[in-house]
Design a protein around this motif. Sequence first.
Motif, PDB file in Angstrom:
ATOM      1  N   ASP A  39      -0.332  -1.831 -11.210  1.00 37.92           N
ATOM      2  CA  ASP A  39       0.920  -1.329 -11.772  1.00 37.92           C
ATOM      3  C   ASP A  39       1.749  -2.489 -12.300  1.00 37.92           C
ATOM      4  O   ASP A  39       2.056  -3.428 -11.558  1.00 37.92           O
ATOM      5  CB  ASP A  39       1.723  -0.565 -10.711  1.00 37.92           C
ATOM      6  N   TYR A  60       6.443   2.517 -13.093  1.00 35.92           N
ATOM      7  CA  TYR A  60       5.861   3.833 -13.368  1.00 35.92           C
ATOM      8  C   TYR A  60       6.761   5.018 -13.027  1.00 35.92           C
ATOM      9  O   TYR A  60       6.564   6.102 -13.562  1.00 35.92           O
ATOM     10  CB  TYR A  60       4.496   3.991 -12.682  1.00 35.92           C
ATOM     11  N   ASP A  75       1.735   4.938 -16.730  1.00 33.53           N
ATOM     12  CA  ASP A  75       0.852   4.437 -15.687  1.00 33.53           C
ATOM     13  C   ASP A  75      -0.609   4.690 -16.040  1.00 33.53           C
ATOM     14  O   ASP A  75      -0.987   5.779 -16.433  1.00 33.53           O
ATOM     15  CB  ASP A  75       1.197   5.157 -14.376  1.00 33.53           C
ATOM     16  N   GLU A  86      -1.939  -1.136 -19.264  1.00 30.35           N
ATOM     17  CA  GLU A  86      -0.530  -0.767 -19.145  1.00 30.35           C
ATOM     18  C   GLU A  86       0.256  -1.661 -20.092  1.00 30.35           C
ATOM     19  O   GLU A  86      -0.065  -2.832 -20.265  1.00 30.35           O
ATOM     20  CB  GLU A  86      -0.020  -0.909 -17.711  1.00 30.35           C
TER      21      GLU A  86
END
Length: 185
Positions: A39, A60, A75, A86
């Motif tokens: 992430d 996200y 995401d 991403e």
Amino acid sequence: MSINLKKGGSINLSKEMTKLNKVMIGLGWEKTNMNIDLDASVFILSGNQKLIADDYFVFYNNLKSPDGAIQHTGDNRTGAAEDDDEIILANLETISPNAQELAICVSIHDAVNRGHNFGLLKDAYIRIVDVDSKKEITKYDLDISHAFDNAVVFAQVRRSGNEWHFSANSQGSIAELQGLVDMYA
């Protein structure tokens, strides 16, 4: 020409291009059989290296900063995309005047419970691209120096007057995303 940074390296983003307004921060990794979910996030910090406000943490679950200058495009949970998995877009000219630094971070979702760390990744990288010219300014290959970490502050983009400086310092931890939030809150 792209600059391939090593740990601790830095460049002046304003001087690298004639006029740099918008940048794309791309995070990529190869899908593994362990389904590791990286992430990307950006903490927009004031001069005291703390969040300007809670909603200046872009990730996200908060895809856009209040000033609209930083936007996460969504995401990716698998690393299965062709190029960047991403993407975070930043408009350096419209960032809040209170913003003095952008901390660019990557964490592994649910890493402790799943036994995941950066050492399990393949071909992971972070890069900055000039949106207007589509030219890659810099790319930082993420190596095994964070083999046991699950959260990393990979780089900072700092304001100095009207210029922005990129610094790749790569500080890792095992504190997951919550540890990063605690550090900057």
